[in-house]
Design a protein around this motif. Structure first.
Motif, PDB file in Angstrom:
ATOM      1  N   GLU A 183      -7.971  12.292  -5.657  1.00 35.19           N
ATOM      2  CA  GLU A 183      -9.027  11.313  -5.378  1.00 35.19           C
ATOM      3  C   GLU A 183      -8.416   9.968  -4.987  1.00 35.19           C
ATOM      4  OE1 GLU A 183     -12.192   8.933  -8.133  1.00 35.19           O
ATOM      5  OE2 GLU A 183     -12.095  11.111  -8.438  1.00 35.19           O
ATOM      6  N   ARG A 184      -7.436   9.537  -5.755  1.00 37.73           N
ATOM      7  CA  ARG A 184      -6.769   8.258  -5.456  1.00 37.73           C
ATOM      8  C   ARG A 184      -5.980   8.328  -4.157  1.00 37.73           C
ATOM      9  NH1 ARG A 184      -4.630   6.719 -11.544  1.00 37.73           N
ATOM     10  NH2 ARG A 184      -6.633   5.908 -12.289  1.00 37.73           N
ATOM     11  N   LEU A 185      -5.346   9.471  -3.896  1.00 39.49           N
ATOM     12  CA  LEU A 185      -4.607   9.628  -2.647  1.00 39.49           C
ATOM     13  C   LEU A 185      -5.547   9.592  -1.454  1.00 39.49           C
ATOM     14  CD1 LEU A 185      -1.933  10.063  -1.207  1.00 39.49           C
ATOM     15  CD2 LEU A 185      -2.157  12.518  -1.649  1.00 39.49           C
ATOM     16  N   ASP A 186      -6.680  10.254  -1.547  1.00 37.12           N
ATOM     17  CA  ASP A 186      -7.680  10.190  -0.469  1.00 37.12           C
ATOM     18  C   ASP A 186      -8.104   8.750  -0.217  1.00 37.12           C
ATOM     19  OD1 ASP A 186      -7.700  12.911   0.047  1.00 37.12           O
ATOM     20  OD2 ASP A 186      -9.512  13.314  -1.128  1.00 37.12           O
ATOM     21  N   SER A 187      -8.343   8.004  -1.288  1.00 37.94           N
ATOM     22  CA  SER A 187      -8.748   6.606  -1.155  1.00 37.94           C
ATOM     23  C   SER A 187      -7.648   5.774  -0.496  1.00 37.94           C
ATOM     24  CB  SER A 187      -9.085   6.041  -2.537  1.00 37.94           C
ATOM     25  OG  SER A 187      -9.325   4.667  -2.470  1.00 37.94           O
ATOM     26  N   ALA A 188      -6.409   5.975  -0.940  1.00 40.13           N
ATOM     27  CA  ALA A 188      -5.288   5.219  -0.360  1.00 40.13           C
ATOM     28  C   ALA A 188      -5.099   5.573   1.111  1.00 40.13           C
ATOM     29  CB  ALA A 188      -4.015   5.498  -1.152  1.00 40.13           C
ATOM     30  N   ASP A 210      -5.716   4.506   6.820  1.00 38.48           N
ATOM     31  CA  ASP A 210      -6.352   4.828   8.086  1.00 38.48           C
ATOM     32  C   ASP A 210      -7.079   3.617   8.663  1.00 38.48           C
ATOM     33  OD1 ASP A 210      -7.146   6.760  10.155  1.00 38.48           O
ATOM     34  OD2 ASP A 210      -9.156   6.472   9.325  1.00 38.48           O
ATOM     35  N   ALA A 211      -7.774   2.890   7.801  1.00 37.73           N
ATOM     36  CA  ALA A 211      -8.470   1.681   8.263  1.00 37.73           C
ATOM     37  C   ALA A 211      -7.477   0.653   8.787  1.00 37.73           C
ATOM     38  CB  ALA A 211      -9.301   1.094   7.128  1.00 37.73           C
ATOM     39  N   PHE A 212      -6.359   0.520   8.115  1.00 41.78           N
ATOM     40  CA  PHE A 212      -5.336  -0.432   8.552  1.00 41.78           C
ATOM     41  C   PHE A 212      -4.797  -0.035   9.921  1.00 41.78           C
ATOM     42  CE2 PHE A 212      -1.074  -2.040   8.971  1.00 41.78           C
ATOM     43  CZ  PHE A 212      -1.193  -3.353   8.528  1.00 41.78           C
ATOM     44  N   VAL A 213      -4.486   1.241  10.089  1.00 39.39           N
ATOM     45  CA  VAL A 213      -3.906   1.725  11.344  1.00 39.39           C
ATOM     46  C   VAL A 213      -4.952   1.692  12.462  1.00 39.39           C
ATOM     47  CG1 VAL A 213      -2.910   3.756  12.480  1.00 39.39           C
ATOM     48  CG2 VAL A 213      -2.158   3.107  10.187  1.00 39.39           C
ATOM     49  N   SER A 214      -6.192   2.026  12.146  1.00 36.63           N
ATOM     50  CA  SER A 214      -7.258   2.062  13.155  1.00 36.63           C
ATOM     51  C   SER A 214      -7.544   0.694  13.752  1.00 36.63           C
ATOM     52  CB  SER A 214      -8.541   2.624  12.544  1.00 36.63           C
ATOM     53  OG  SER A 214      -8.342   3.945  12.151  1.00 36.63           O
ATOM     54  N   ASP A 215      -7.246  -0.361  13.008  1.00 36.70           N
ATOM     55  CA  ASP A 215      -7.478  -1.722  13.500  1.00 36.70           C
ATOM     56  C   ASP A 215      -6.452  -2.162  14.538  1.00 36.70           C
ATOM     57  OD1 ASP A 215      -9.710  -2.023  11.940  1.00 36.70           O
ATOM     58  OD2 ASP A 215      -8.698  -3.160  10.357  1.00 36.70           O
ATOM     59  N   LYS A 216      -5.377  -1.415  14.674  1.00 41.69           N
ATOM     60  CA  LYS A 216      -4.312  -1.790  15.602  1.00 41.69           C
ATOM     61  C   LYS A 216      -4.726  -1.457  17.034  1.00 41.69           C
ATOM     62  CE  LYS A 216      -1.690  -3.240  12.410  1.00 41.69           C
ATOM     63  NZ  LYS A 216      -1.646  -4.654  12.215  1.00 41.69           N
ATOM     64  N   THR A 217      -4.390  -2.344  17.942  1.00 39.17           N
ATOM     65  CA  THR A 217      -4.719  -2.128  19.349  1.00 39.17           C
ATOM     66  C   THR A 217      -3.505  -1.699  20.159  1.00 39.17           C
ATOM     67  OG1 THR A 217      -4.365  -4.476  19.785  1.00 39.17           O
ATOM     68  CG2 THR A 217      -6.625  -3.769  19.294  1.00 39.17           C
ATOM     69  N   SER A 218      -2.328  -1.717  19.541  1.00 36.39           N
ATOM     70  CA  SER A 218      -1.109  -1.324  20.246  1.00 36.39           C
ATOM     71  C   SER A 218      -0.700   0.089  19.834  1.00 36.39           C
ATOM     72  CB  SER A 218       0.019  -2.312  19.932  1.00 36.39           C
ATOM     73  OG  SER A 218       0.268  -2.325  18.547  1.00 36.39           O
ATOM     74  N   LEU A 235       0.838  -1.201   0.000  1.00 33.83           N
ATOM     75  CA  LEU A 235       0.000   0.000   0.000  1.00 33.83           C
ATOM     76  C   LEU A 235       0.877   1.257   0.000  1.00 33.83           C
ATOM     77  CD1 LEU A 235      -2.746   1.455   0.225  1.00 33.83           C
ATOM     78  CD2 LEU A 235      -2.627   1.083   2.708  1.00 33.83           C
ATOM     79  N   LEU A 236       1.911   1.266   0.828  1.00 34.74           N
ATOM     80  CA  LEU A 236       2.812   2.415   0.860  1.00 34.74           C
ATOM     81  C   LEU A 236       3.596   2.550  -0.448  1.00 34.74           C
ATOM     82  CD1 LEU A 236       4.363   2.399   4.454  1.00 34.74           C
ATOM     83  CD2 LEU A 236       2.557   3.858   3.573  1.00 34.74           C
ATOM     84  N   ASP A 237       4.190   1.452  -0.895  1.00 38.24           N
ATOM     85  CA  ASP A 237       5.065   1.492  -2.078  1.00 38.24           C
ATOM     86  C   ASP A 237       4.323   1.727  -3.386  1.00 38.24           C
ATOM     87  OD1 ASP A 237       7.328   1.068  -0.583  1.00 38.24           O
ATOM     88  OD2 ASP A 237       7.555  -1.039  -1.114  1.00 38.24           O
ATOM     89  N   GLU A 238       3.188   1.087  -3.536  1.00 39.14           N
ATOM     90  CA  GLU A 238       2.513   1.067  -4.838  1.00 39.14           C
ATOM     91  C   GLU A 238       1.406   2.103  -4.986  1.00 39.14           C
ATOM     92  OE1 GLU A 238       1.310  -3.013  -5.284  1.00 39.14           O
ATOM     93  OE2 GLU A 238       3.345  -3.709  -4.823  1.00 39.14           O
ATOM     94  N   ARG A 239       0.884   2.595  -3.880  1.00 38.66           N
ATOM     95  CA  ARG A 239      -0.205   3.571  -3.977  1.00 38.66           C
ATOM     96  C   ARG A 239       0.140   4.894  -3.317  1.00 38.66           C
ATOM     97  NH1 ARG A 239      -5.530   1.303  -2.163  1.00 38.66           N
ATOM     98  NH2 ARG A 239      -6.264   3.236  -3.051  1.00 38.66           N
ATOM     99  N   VAL A 240       0.442   4.875  -2.033  1.00 40.64           N
ATOM    100  CA  VAL A 240       0.651   6.131  -1.316  1.00 40.64           C
ATOM    101  C   VAL A 240       1.876   6.881  -1.846  1.00 40.64           C
ATOM    102  CG1 VAL A 240       1.096   7.177   0.933  1.00 40.64           C
ATOM    103  CG2 VAL A 240      -0.543   5.297   0.748  1.00 40.64           C
ATOM    104  N   ALA A 241       3.014   6.222  -1.951  1.00 43.24           N
ATOM    105  CA  ALA A 241       4.251   6.906  -2.349  1.00 43.24           C
ATOM    106  C   ALA A 241       4.159   7.582  -3.717  1.00 43.24           C
ATOM    107  CB  ALA A 241       5.439   5.948  -2.304  1.00 43.24           C
ATOM    108  N   PRO A 242       3.717   6.890  -4.769  1.00 48.12           N
ATOM    109  CA  PRO A 242       3.654   7.578  -6.068  1.00 48.12           C
ATOM    110  C   PRO A 242       2.677   8.752  -6.079  1.00 48.12           C
ATOM    111  CG  PRO A 242       3.455   5.203  -6.357  1.00 48.12           C
ATOM    112  CD  PRO A 242       3.394   5.478  -4.889  1.00 48.12           C
ATOM    113  N   LEU A 243       1.580   8.619  -5.379  1.00 52.89           N
ATOM    114  CA  LEU A 243       0.588   9.698  -5.350  1.00 52.89           C
ATOM    115  C   LEU A 243       1.074  10.892  -4.529  1.00 52.89           C
ATOM    116  CD1 LEU A 243      -2.538   7.414  -4.991  1.00 52.89           C
ATOM    117  CD2 LEU A 243      -1.919   8.775  -7.006  1.00 52.89           C
ATOM    118  N   VAL A 244       1.729  10.622  -3.411  1.00 48.02           N
ATOM    119  CA  VAL A 244       2.310  11.710  -2.612  1.00 48.02           C
ATOM    120  C   VAL A 244       3.379  12.421  -3.427  1.00 48.02           C
ATOM    121  CG1 VAL A 244       3.769  12.217  -0.605  1.00 48.02           C
ATOM    122  CG2 VAL A 244       1.741  10.765  -0.341  1.00 48.02           C
ATOM    123  N   ARG A 245       4.211  11.644  -4.125  1.00 46.73           N
ATOM    124  CA  ARG A 245       5.256  12.240  -4.954  1.00 46.73           C
ATOM    125  C   ARG A 245       4.646  13.148  -6.023  1.00 46.73           C
ATOM    126  NH1 ARG A 245       7.506   7.730  -6.578  1.00 46.73           N
ATOM    127  NH2 ARG A 245       8.723   7.604  -4.674  1.00 46.73           N
TER     128      ARG A 245
END
Length: 146
Positions: A107-112, A117-125, A37-47
């Protein structure tokens, strides 16, 4: 961007950021989906978004400052001669002057980021991998830092 490499004492060479992180901090506890998710979606869109901001005419001094920071006179002179062509090529590559392309990027960055956020929100630690920070925490902080 440059690909990092680290020569290890045993003679092996690590040629990927994640491999270097894992060697230094231990293997990922979040799994390959998070890193993908970071490498293939978030990073290119942030760049793409960051380049759109940097390439605005009002930000030329920022772009030039980043490129020429701690560089010698010869580099700065060459940058002055070549930066226009380089920047124009990057504008075309990242389509930073194309309003529709940038709207799609956002739009794609918001989705990513929603998926992240969903991934991080599921963490309990406190950290992604448990009780201590991991490479994944550092990578996430690097992407999302102001």
């Amino acid at each position: 961007t440059a690909v990092p490499a680290v020569a290890m004492p045993d003679g092996s060479v690590l040629i990927d950021s994640w491999a270097i992180f894992d060697e230094a901090l231990g293997p990922s506890k979040t799994g390959p989906e998070f890193r993908a998710l970071l490498d293939e979606r978030v990073a290119p869109l942030v760049r793409q978004r960051v380049y759109e901001i940097l390439f605005r005419p009002d930000n030329k001094n920022v772009w030039d400052g980043l490129a020429c920071h701690d560089r010698g006179l010869v580099f700065r002179f060459c940058w002055t001669l070549a930066s226009g062509n380089l920047t124009e090529g990057m504008r075309k590559l990242f389509r930073t002057d194309d309003a529709a392309a940038m709207a799609l990027c956002l739009e794609r960055l918001d989705s990513a980021l929603d998926e992240l956020d969903a991934f991080v929100s599921d963490k309990t630690s406190e950290y992604l991998g448990g009780a201590a920070p991991s490479a994944d925490d550092l990578a996430l902080a690097a992407f999302l830092a102001p």
